[in-house]
Motif scaffolding. Structure first.
Motif, PDB file in Angstrom:
ATOM      1  N   GLY A  26       0.840  -1.195   0.000  1.00  0.00           N
ATOM      2  CA  GLY A  26       0.000   0.000   0.000  1.00  0.00           C
ATOM      3  C   GLY A  26       0.873   1.241   0.000  1.00  0.00           C
ATOM      4  N   GLU A  27       0.238   2.371  -0.178  1.00  0.00           N
ATOM      5  CA  GLU A  27       0.952   3.643  -0.104  1.00  0.00           C
ATOM      6  C   GLU A  27      -0.019   4.728   0.333  1.00  0.00           C
ATOM      7  OE1 GLU A  27       2.671   4.456  -3.927  1.00  0.00           O
ATOM      8  OE2 GLU A  27       0.796   5.133  -4.774  1.00  0.00           O
ATOM      9  N   LEU A  28       0.532   5.866   0.743  1.00  0.00           N
ATOM     10  CA  LEU A  28      -0.315   6.976   1.167  1.00  0.00           C
ATOM     11  C   LEU A  28      -1.034   7.567  -0.039  1.00  0.00           C
ATOM     12  CD1 LEU A  28       1.973   8.845   3.727  1.00  0.00           C
ATOM     13  CD2 LEU A  28       0.063   7.311   4.199  1.00  0.00           C
ATOM     14  N   ASN A  29      -2.323   7.831   0.135  1.00  0.00           N
ATOM     15  CA  ASN A  29      -3.115   8.507  -0.900  1.00  0.00           C
ATOM     16  C   ASN A  29      -2.976  10.017  -0.806  1.00  0.00           C
ATOM     17  OD1 ASN A  29      -4.130   6.103  -1.851  1.00  0.00           O
ATOM     18  ND2 ASN A  29      -6.096   6.284  -0.823  1.00  0.00           N
ATOM     19  N   ASN A  30      -2.449  10.486   0.304  1.00  0.00           N
ATOM     20  CA  ASN A  30      -2.429  11.927   0.562  1.00  0.00           C
ATOM     21  C   ASN A  30      -1.070  12.370   1.083  1.00  0.00           C
ATOM     22  OD1 ASN A  30      -2.612  10.567   3.045  1.00  0.00           O
ATOM     23  ND2 ASN A  30      -3.686  12.237   4.014  1.00  0.00           N
ATOM     24  N   ILE A  31      -0.837  13.648   1.047  1.00  0.00           N
ATOM     25  CA  ILE A  31       0.276  14.230   1.783  1.00  0.00           C
ATOM     26  C   ILE A  31      -0.301  14.505   3.163  1.00  0.00           C
ATOM     27  CG2 ILE A  31       1.827  16.195   1.990  1.00  0.00           C
ATOM     28  CD1 ILE A  31       1.686  16.372  -1.108  1.00  0.00           C
ATOM     29  N   PRO A  32       0.199  13.827   4.203  1.00  0.00           N
ATOM     30  CA  PRO A  32      -0.447  13.891   5.513  1.00  0.00           C
ATOM     31  C   PRO A  32      -0.512  15.302   6.088  1.00  0.00           C
ATOM     32  CG  PRO A  32       1.165  12.135   5.450  1.00  0.00           C
ATOM     33  CD  PRO A  32       1.352  12.940   4.208  1.00  0.00           C
ATOM     34  N   THR A  33      -1.670  15.622   6.646  1.00  0.00           N
ATOM     35  CA  THR A  33      -1.838  16.843   7.416  1.00  0.00           C
ATOM     36  C   THR A  33      -1.291  16.589   8.807  1.00  0.00           C
ATOM     37  OG1 THR A  33      -3.834  17.384   6.181  1.00  0.00           O
ATOM     38  CG2 THR A  33      -3.553  18.450   8.336  1.00  0.00           C
ATOM     39  N   GLU A  34      -0.476  17.511   9.304  1.00  0.00           N
ATOM     40  CA  GLU A  34       0.064  17.383  10.650  1.00  0.00           C
ATOM     41  C   GLU A  34      -0.656  18.374  11.547  1.00  0.00           C
ATOM     42  OE1 GLU A  34       4.313  17.438  13.064  1.00  0.00           O
ATOM     43  OE2 GLU A  34       4.273  17.963  10.943  1.00  0.00           O
ATOM     44  N   ALA A  35      -1.213  17.877  12.649  1.00  0.00           N
ATOM     45  CA  ALA A  35      -1.950  18.728  13.585  1.00  0.00           C
ATOM     46  C   ALA A  35      -1.061  19.057  14.774  1.00  0.00           C
ATOM     47  CB  ALA A  35      -3.210  18.019  14.053  1.00  0.00           C
ATOM     48  N   MET A  36      -0.874  20.358  15.024  1.00  0.00           N
ATOM     49  CA  MET A  36      -0.141  20.835  16.215  1.00  0.00           C
ATOM     50  C   MET A  36      -0.845  22.104  16.665  1.00  0.00           C
ATOM     51  SD  MET A  36       3.762  20.526  14.812  1.00  0.00           S
ATOM     52  CE  MET A  36       3.364  21.422  13.325  1.00  0.00           C
TER      53      MET A  36
END
Length: 190
Positions: A143-153
């Motif tokens: 598998g692979e990521l479908n998105n560029i991950p959003t980082e929450a801070m």
């Protein structure tokens, strides 16, 4: 009113684990084992995970169909995705975010580390959930990521990355997502 209900067959998944390995890593002999050799654990996943499947469906009709319903339907292949939010800085989280890259100290004993993205976006994934003695697990060989991950801070929530994983067809031709349980609702009981 139904008298066929059985609360012992209802599940409330209260705990679980997620693991990452290089793509095409074989399925462990026991997907529910305490230790999975060759698999790195995600330390914490916020509120479990979600599996969503989308499928494009097109109604096909003929000119003299007066029933008010489609004559046939054409269904494209189902496109599953899995959403999860790691909230830790485990090796599994870092390798997923870095597409298999590295973390390198900028200078000897500097205590400053640069995250360097790699070029291996594909990985294997195991997800497991528990309800008492009952277990359910999902295995994705590739598998692979479908998105560029959003980082929450934001000071209101745990730091984390919203990952959406898309399964890819394994080289051996097996299913993209394989599902396992420790129970069989189709078993005949007398």
């Amino acid at each position: 009113m139904s008298n066929k209900i059985d609360s012992s067959k209802a599940r409330l998944w209260l705990d679980g684990d997620a693991f990452r390995a290089p793509k095409e890593t074989p399925l462990p002999e026991d997907i529910f084992a305490d230790e999975l050799t060759g698999w790195d654990a995600f330390g914490g996943i916020k509120a479990g995970f979600q599996i969503e499947t989308e499928r494009e469906v097109e109604d096909l009709d003929v000119w003299n169909n007066t029933t008010g319903a489609a004559y046939r339907k054409r269904k494209n292949p189902a496109q599953p995705s899995i959403a999860l939010r790691p909230v830790d800085n485990s090796k599994a989280t870092a390798l997923t975010l870095l597409s298999g890259g590295t973390i390198t100290e900028t200078a000897e004993d500097s205590g400053i580390f640069e995250w360097i993205e790699g070029d291996e976006p594909e990985f294997g994934l195991i997800l497991r959930v528990y309800d008492g003695d009952e277990r359910k697990g999902y295995f994705i060989k590739r598998g692979e990521l479908n998105n560029i991950p959003t980082e929450a801070m934001n000071g209101e929530d745990l730091e984390g990355w919203d990952l959406e994983v898309g399964p890819l067809a394994p080289a051996d031709g097996s299913k993209a997502i394989r599902k396992f349980t420790t129970y069989n609702p189709l078993a005949v009981t007398l």
